[in-house]
Motif scaffolding. Sequence first.
Motif: not given
Length: 492
Positions: A258-284
């Motif tokens: 959830t957006d709450e979990w992504a923000k509180e546990q992972m430090g991202f703004e939302s699930v979409e932000d989390l997915r974007t950052r993970i995708a960027e990391s994998i691509a890099s």
Amino acid sequence: METKVEALEDNRTKVTVTVDATDIDARIKKTYKDFANKYNFPGFRKGKAPRPIIDNALGAEAVRATVTDDVVNATYPLAVDDCGLFPIAKPEFDETDLVEAGKPYTFSFTVTVKPEIEIANYEPVEIELPADGASDAEVDEQIDALREHYYSFEDASAATKVKADSYIDLAMKATDDKGEEIPSLTTENRPYGLGANLFPAEFDEQLVGLKKGQTATFTLDMPADPPIMLSSLAGKTDKITFEVEVKVVKKKIVPEVTDEWAKEQMGFESVEDLRTRIAESIASQKADIMPRLKENACLYALAERVEAEVPEALREDAEASLIQDFFQQLQSQGMTFDVYLAQQGITPDQFKEDVKQQALDMSKQDLALDAWARHFGMEATDEDVADEFVKSGVEDPKALQAEWRANGQLHMVRQGVLRTKAVQDIMEKAVVTEIDPSKKDEEKPAKKAAKKSAKKEEAEGDEPAKKPAKKAAPKKAAKKDEEEPAKADDAE
């Protein structure tokens, strides 16, 4: 200097070298002068003793023997380079006479050289590689891994039975073969995960099928190689009796994405932000490792076309190089060999066998690259070789190149240039099939790297020492202070 080459059996080559009389006379003159300056001869100032005095004092053949050794040691490396040979063992010299003033000098040596094999075919290699970028399936997999990292436990219902992978709370009393209680194992409440190998497998088997509140009493023999919870009891008891009660069976809970979990546990703004950052990391990560993955895949595909036997001397040289590189890496990471073996879960014998296999693979790759370069008429020109020394960054590339030639090492640079050209050609021609990342049974090379995309502020730790790497194509000549010849780069 003149050279004559004769091919023998078993990849052996005989080289005959003739040094002209002018060079021999110059060396004799210089050696007499060196001796006159080096030793004290009664009645003569240092450096002024005539030849007869030197011969009488040191022996009639002292100068000739010294010049003979100097001529052989100085000219045989040049002969190796001039004849375009690629030795894989030290030369064996034939018996020779001593040099004589006014006469040319001839000597010969035999050396085992790298075999010129042919591979099964020279068609473009066919390889599989992960697709560029990051797929939804790969992102989902990384998110699932993160969820597993942030799990929690809840009490399961009282009817839940203990399974082979269950987490439980248990009470336990343990006694030794004398009936005395073992304080280190006795507890009123201990969390325990079955399958963690903290206790023997037989211990876990006795718990499977129990429910909350049920008990089990059983006796186990002390293992010859006790797990960590029993290690302190080795040699103190032959048997251990356990009285165990299951206090509660736990249920593993992984968080919802959830957006709450992504923000509180992972430090991202939302699930979409989390997915974007993970995708960027994998691509890099893929972009960083893709060239090496492609090179490795090409080399292994090419090595499969080698049908000839690999000379033992070639494999032993590759093995020595792998071991040297491996222990240098261990030392740089401040890790001992015992710690490395423990981390990998292997024995010294398994390590040795792994190195032998990697050395064999590397030797096959090198021979296949040589065959490819030869088949397609690739050359290592003098300009190519000189450029390698320029790339090394030393202050005087020409002087270093001359030193390598004098030491009989220049052929290694030529070999490296040819193999690099062969690798580049093979990679350019390769037929690549992209791997479908959604197939769970196929390895995903970017998976391990992508796991590092977790928290924004989470620091990355040093990676553990790796197994000895596999060699590929050399890139540049050694630097000025290196004594060993340029060798192939490791394909991990």
